[in-house]
Design a protein around this motif. Structure first.
Motif, PDB file in Angstrom:
ATOM      1  N   ARG A  39       0.828  -1.205   0.000  1.00 23.18           N
ATOM      2  CA  ARG A  39       0.000   0.000   0.000  1.00 23.18           C
ATOM      3  C   ARG A  39       0.866   1.260   0.000  1.00 23.18           C
ATOM      4  NH1 ARG A  39      -4.860  -1.488   4.324  1.00 23.18           N
ATOM      5  NH2 ARG A  39      -5.744  -3.232   3.130  1.00 23.18           N
ATOM      6  N   ASP A  40       1.969   1.201   0.714  1.00 17.91           N
ATOM      7  CA  ASP A  40       2.904   2.327   0.764  1.00 17.91           C
ATOM      8  C   ASP A  40       4.183   1.932   0.029  1.00 17.91           C
ATOM      9  OD1 ASP A  40       4.615   4.403   1.307  1.00 17.91           O
ATOM     10  OD2 ASP A  40       4.189   4.469   3.464  1.00 17.91           O
ATOM     11  N   PRO A  41       4.500   2.561  -1.102  1.00 16.50           N
ATOM     12  CA  PRO A  41       5.712   2.211  -1.864  1.00 16.50           C
ATOM     13  C   PRO A  41       6.992   2.333  -1.046  1.00 16.50           C
ATOM     14  CG  PRO A  41       4.275   3.646  -3.140  1.00 16.50           C
ATOM     15  CD  PRO A  41       3.732   3.629  -1.753  1.00 16.50           C
ATOM     16  N   LEU A  42       6.970   3.109   0.039  1.00 19.27           N
ATOM     17  CA  LEU A  42       8.157   3.251   0.872  1.00 19.27           C
ATOM     18  C   LEU A  42       8.496   1.953   1.602  1.00 19.27           C
ATOM     19  CD1 LEU A  42       7.535   6.801   2.431  1.00 19.27           C
ATOM     20  CD2 LEU A  42       9.050   6.190   0.533  1.00 19.27           C
ATOM     21  N   HIS A  43       7.517   1.057   1.691  1.00 19.14           N
ATOM     22  CA  HIS A  43       7.738  -0.202   2.396  1.00 19.14           C
ATOM     23  C   HIS A  43       8.454  -1.246   1.539  1.00 19.14           C
ATOM     24  CE1 HIS A  43       4.140   0.807   5.253  1.00 19.14           C
ATOM     25  NE2 HIS A  43       5.233   1.502   5.524  1.00 19.14           N
TER      26      HIS A  43
END
Length: 580
Positions: A39-43
């Motif tokens: 859901r979060d590309p930073l992950h």
């Protein structure tokens, strides 16, 4: 090449290894295991729910499973990090080399990149449009035609054997009204004064039909009673209207594989055979239905009728199939038509109906379930209304049909490509606002222009490269080494391209072609973003001082153009080579 499928296979291999070591028990159901973008590309680049869905059957803590999987998966050269998050989610970061290999794979496969074998050749019948042959197609039919056609193309791309079908509603009383209306135009063509009574079709589209009939039969039907000419003119008018409808569909780029006539069901024993099939299963009986709540439908009578036990297959009430006077209800020929579909051996049926057919969904699904013994699923997609605007104001067009805006009106105003794309920018069961001004506006706010502009920009770069003597053939670009393309914006564009095969399967599985249009807009945004960054960072521009560097960057751009072309092909839209 589907990177998400490849990494899921890696996760499954890790699970098998843990089972072999006795860390996980044998016999686990791995079907619910997914690999998808976080859901979060930073992950990370991908995430898997494996530990979460296996914990309960394995009788282990999700986080313990996730850590064990991370150790196995992290040993693969494609994975640079496998990080456990929260109660047991596993986030994965892929090596840049994985993404850098993608454009070459896209160029090697061309517009077949993203094709899936998910359908395994299963036969699907997609019935759409199916308008009464009493006049030209209107704007509501246009949306249904575009949706059905794009859905059929999407399913074909996903590996299904698709038949596009049109059901000609030529068996009801409305076709008698058409015949009477054509008769009036026929008399008018011969110089007689006529008056269109209420309930007839006064649209100008019947003028040439009447003229053609007059040229063919002369004064033959003048002053003749209806029983002399009704059947002949009915058949003639139906044929002429279907010619008009076929022309309208062709204008929109829609071609059917099969046309099925409702009239062919009458007097041929086909309706009787379908009802006998249900009767043999104990699903036909004589009875009296309770009056429905609210508005009383036309097919309800407070007397004994022949009924279909549709409640045994999920319907709310049983449905009449024959009236007390022995005449078939409207439902009976529809049952027979779907019995014919089932008999033709389709593995799945899809009907695309207008929003006003919402009350038909449960009864039709019940009928198909009963006719096929539950073996042939039927999905009914309802198409909501289209509201026409221009510059935000309600827009009234010529209405050459007399009472409604036609498909031809819309296509002639903005063209088939714009019409098709705009019709697919919203899910089928949501109403659609079609603003003619916005549809042709050259701005980021116009999704049609935005996607077409991305493709045209890439074509422009390639033309300039050719002028500089750079080989930009797909074969040459596929051989380019993209290892040096490691900027976050370049890798981000590669990652977006990698989503295409997964998106195809998700959209096909849900019968949602609008997802293709939405995703293409997202891909175009990534391309435009990289392009614009090149204004401030010259090293990101697609054309550089040396041919080798230019080839690498153009290989990435060209891979985007290939995927845009494939996606637009599913939607039935021609990619733009240049914008004018």
């Amino acid at each position: 090449m589907n990177l998400f499928t490849d990494i899921r296979a890696l996760v499954l291999q890790a699970i098998e290894a843990l089972q072999a070591e006795g860390i996980l028990p044998e016999g686990l159901n791995t079907a619910p295991v997914t690999v998808e973008p976080p859901r979060d590309p930073l992950h990370g680049d991908m995430a898997t729910n494996a530990a979460m869905v296996l914990a309960k059957p394995a009788k282990a803590r999700p986080r313990d499973i996730a850590e064990a999987l991370a150790a196995k998966i992290g040993a693969d050269d494609r994975i640079v990090a496998a990080e456990v998050a929260g109660p047991g989610f596993l986030n994965l970061r892929l090596a840049p080399s994985v993404w850098q290999a993608l454009p070459g794979a896209v160029l090697a496969q061309g517009t077949d990149f993203g094709r899936s074998d998910m359908g395994q050749g299963a036969r699907i019948n997609v019935e759409y449009v199916s308008a009464n042959p009493t006049g030209p197609l209107h704007v509501g039919h246009t949306r249904g035609a575009v949706f059905g056609d794009a859905l059929a193309s999407l399913l074909d791309f996903a590996g299904y054997d698709v038949t596009r079908e049109y059901y000609i509603n030529d068996g009801g009383a409305q076709v008698d009204v058409l015949a009477r209306s054509v008769y009036l135009r026929y008399l008018e063509a011969l110089g007689h004064e006529v008056e269109f009574a209420e309930g007839t079709y006064p649209g100008d589209y019947l003028i040439p039909v009447g003229e053609t009939l007059a040229a063919r039969v002369g004064e033959q039907y003048v002053d003749q009673p209806e029983e002399v000419w009704l059947e002949e003119i009915r058949n003639f008018a139906t044929d002429e209207m279907m010619k008009l409808i076929r022309e309208d569909l062709k204008l929109l780029g829609v071609e059917m594989d099969h046309f099925f006539s409702e009239k062919s069901l009458y007097g041929t024993g086909k309706i009787e055979a379908a009802i006998e099939s249900l009767d043999a299963k104990g699903l036909i009986y004589r009875g009296v239905l309770e009056p429905p709540k609210g508005k009383t439908p036309e097919d309800w009578e407070p007397r004994e009728q022949t009924l279909f036990k549709s409640t045994e297959h999920g319907d709310d009430v049983d449905r009449p199939i024959k009236k007390s006077d022995g005449a078939w209800t409207y439902f009976a020929p529809d049952i027979a038509y779907h019995y014919d579909k089932v008999s033709r051996g389709f593995d799945q049926l899809i009907d695309v109906f207008g929003a006003d057919h919402g009350g038909y969904v449960k009864r039709m699904k019940a009928a198909v379930s009963a006719l096929s013994d539950g073996k042939t699923p039927l999905d009914i997609k309802l198409i909501q209304l289209v509201k026409l605007f221009k510059n935000g104001e309600p827009f009234k067009m010529s209405k050459r049909a007399g009472t409604f805006v036609t498909l031809r009106d819309v296509v002639e105003e903005v063209g088939p490509d714009v019409t098709r794309f705009v019709m697919l920018t919203r899910k089928n069961d949501a109403s659609l606002d079609f603003d003619f001004a916005k549809a042709v506006e050259q701005s980021k706010e116009n999704p049609v222009f935005y996607v077409q502009y991305a493709h045209a920009r890439i074509c422009s770069v390639m033309r300039k490269a050719v002028e500089q003597g750079i080989d930009v053939s797909d074969a040459a670009l596929a051989r380019a080494d993209l290892a040096a393309l490691d900027h976050e914006a370049e890798l981000g564009l590669m990652k977006k391209v990698a989503e295409w095969p997964r998106l195809v399967e998700i959209a096909a599985k849900g019968h949602e072609p609008h997802k293709v249009a939405i995703w293409l807009n997202e891909l175009a945004s990534e391309l435009h973003g990289l392009w614009n960054r090149g204004h401030d960072e010259p090293g990101l521009r697609f054309l550089q001082d040396d041919a080798e560097t230019s080839q690498r960057k153009i290989a990435l751009a060209r891979s985007v153009a290939v995927v845009i072309s494939a996606g637009l092909g599913i939607l039935g839209v021609t990619p733009a080579e240049e914008m004018r």
